[in-house]
Design an enzyme around this catalytic site. Structure first.
Site, PDB file in Angstrom:
ATOM      1  N   GLU A 185      41.829  42.305  30.883  1.00 35.57           N
ATOM      2  CA  GLU A 185      40.798  42.771  32.053  1.00 35.57           C
ATOM      3  C   GLU A 185      41.188  44.187  32.643  1.00 35.57           C
ATOM      4  O   GLU A 185      42.271  44.417  33.019  1.00 35.57           O
ATOM      5  CB  GLU A 185      40.938  41.869  32.971  1.00 35.57           C
ATOM      6  CG  GLU A 185      39.985  42.191  34.287  1.00 35.57           C
ATOM      7  CD  GLU A 185      40.415  41.320  35.527  1.00 35.57           C
ATOM      8  OE1 GLU A 185      40.165  41.956  36.676  1.00 35.57           O
ATOM      9  OE2 GLU A 185      40.821  40.245  35.604  1.00 35.57           O
ATOM     10  N   THR A 223      37.428  43.920  38.721  1.00 37.21           N
ATOM     11  CA  THR A 223      37.167  44.324  39.986  1.00 37.21           C
ATOM     12  C   THR A 223      35.808  44.959  40.132  1.00 37.21           C
ATOM     13  O   THR A 223      35.636  45.990  40.840  1.00 37.21           O
ATOM     14  CB  THR A 223      38.435  45.638  40.172  1.00 37.21           C
ATOM     15  OG1 THR A 223      39.440  45.120  39.767  1.00 37.21           O
ATOM     16  CG2 THR A 223      38.551  45.734  41.774  1.00 37.21           C
ATOM     17  N   LYS A 244      37.526  32.269  39.548  1.00 38.51           N
ATOM     18  CA  LYS A 244      38.873  32.919  39.741  1.00 38.51           C
ATOM     19  C   LYS A 244      39.372  32.377  41.167  1.00 38.51           C
ATOM     20  O   LYS A 244      38.902  32.742  42.178  1.00 38.51           O
ATOM     21  CB  LYS A 244      38.680  34.117  39.685  1.00 38.51           C
ATOM     22  CG  LYS A 244      40.038  34.951  40.072  1.00 38.51           C
ATOM     23  CD  LYS A 244      40.118  36.504  39.526  1.00 38.51           C
ATOM     24  CE  LYS A 244      39.948  37.515  40.688  1.00 38.51           C
ATOM     25  NZ  LYS A 244      40.262  38.794  40.384  1.00 38.51           N
TER      26      LYS A 244
END
Length: 233
Positions: free
Chosen positions: A63, A92, A152
């Site tokens: 990621e 993000t 998540k």
């Protein structure tokens, strides 16, 4: 880039192309590896040397975070560099403009630290897997019921692996990826508790993006790969 879609009530874990239904599956390679490495560098120019070592050590999903300046500028080259070897996602993500830009750039999946059903809808419509963050049952279920590929659990270090077992009571089909404070021992515990994969940053990367020993990085990465392989579904 697209992923396989399934109905909202189904547990979608693998797949490559979005065809029908409501939930876009996580990339097969990411699920099979059970490990996502969160690469938060000081600058995007530092990605390639570190990612080369990670991928040599067996890491198959990374990621790239938008808190790293220049991520979008370097993303096309990185996607080409690791094509067919590793899944590169964009993380993000905190606004719809960046989400659309990541989709257009070819990100294999998207990660956001927040609960946003609008982001889930935007990514799903584009056929790209998305993993939104949350901590409370309400947040996690909101994203899951909206069609998220997985949720998540963040920050996972504040709750621990037993939390996922508790969540599985009311939400038995929930596909979860813990993130935040997951070290080697915690990775094994989270996977044993039913996580589809673990998201790992500092405990694996250490000081690699600050000029640290890349040989030591290779050893840490190999240790995580071994633990995740041992706990394969």
């Amino acid at each position: 880039m697209t992923g396989e879609k399934t109905l909202p009530g189904e547990t979608a874990l693998t797949g490559e192309t979005a065809l029908t239904g409501e939930r876009v599956a996580l990339p097969a390679r990411t699920v099979e590896s059970r490990l996502i490495v969160v690469a938060r560098a000081q600058r995007a120019e530092d990605y390639a040397p570190v990612l080369d070592v990670l991928i040599e050590a067996g890491i198959r999903s990374v990621e790239l975070t938008l808190t790293t300046p220049g991520t979008f500028d370097h993303l096309p080259d990185l996607l080409a560099r690791y094509d067919g070897v590793a899944d590169l996602g964009v993380g993000t993500v905190t606004n719809g403009v960046d989400l659309a830009r990541a989709v257009d750039a070819g990100a294999r999946y998207l990660v956001t630290p927040i609960t946003s059903t609008a982001f889930v809808a935007q990514a799903t419509d584009a056929g790209v897997p998305i993993v939104p963050g949350g901590l409370t049952p309400t947040e996690l279920f909101a994203s899951w019921s909206a069609g998220a590929s997985a949720v998540k659990i963040f920050p996972a270090g504040q709750v621990g692996p037993a939390y996922l077992k508790d969540l599985r009571g009311p939400f038995p089909d929930l596909v979860a990826v813990p993130s935040g404070g997951v070290d080697l021992a915690e990775a094994e515990a989270w996977l044993a508790a039913g996580a589809v994969a673990v998201s790992v940053g500092g405990p694996l990367l250490g000081d690699a993006f600050r000029g640290g020993d890349l040989g030591a990085l290779r050893d840490r990465a190999a240790a995580f790969v071994e633990v995740c392989a041992r706990n394969a579904a």
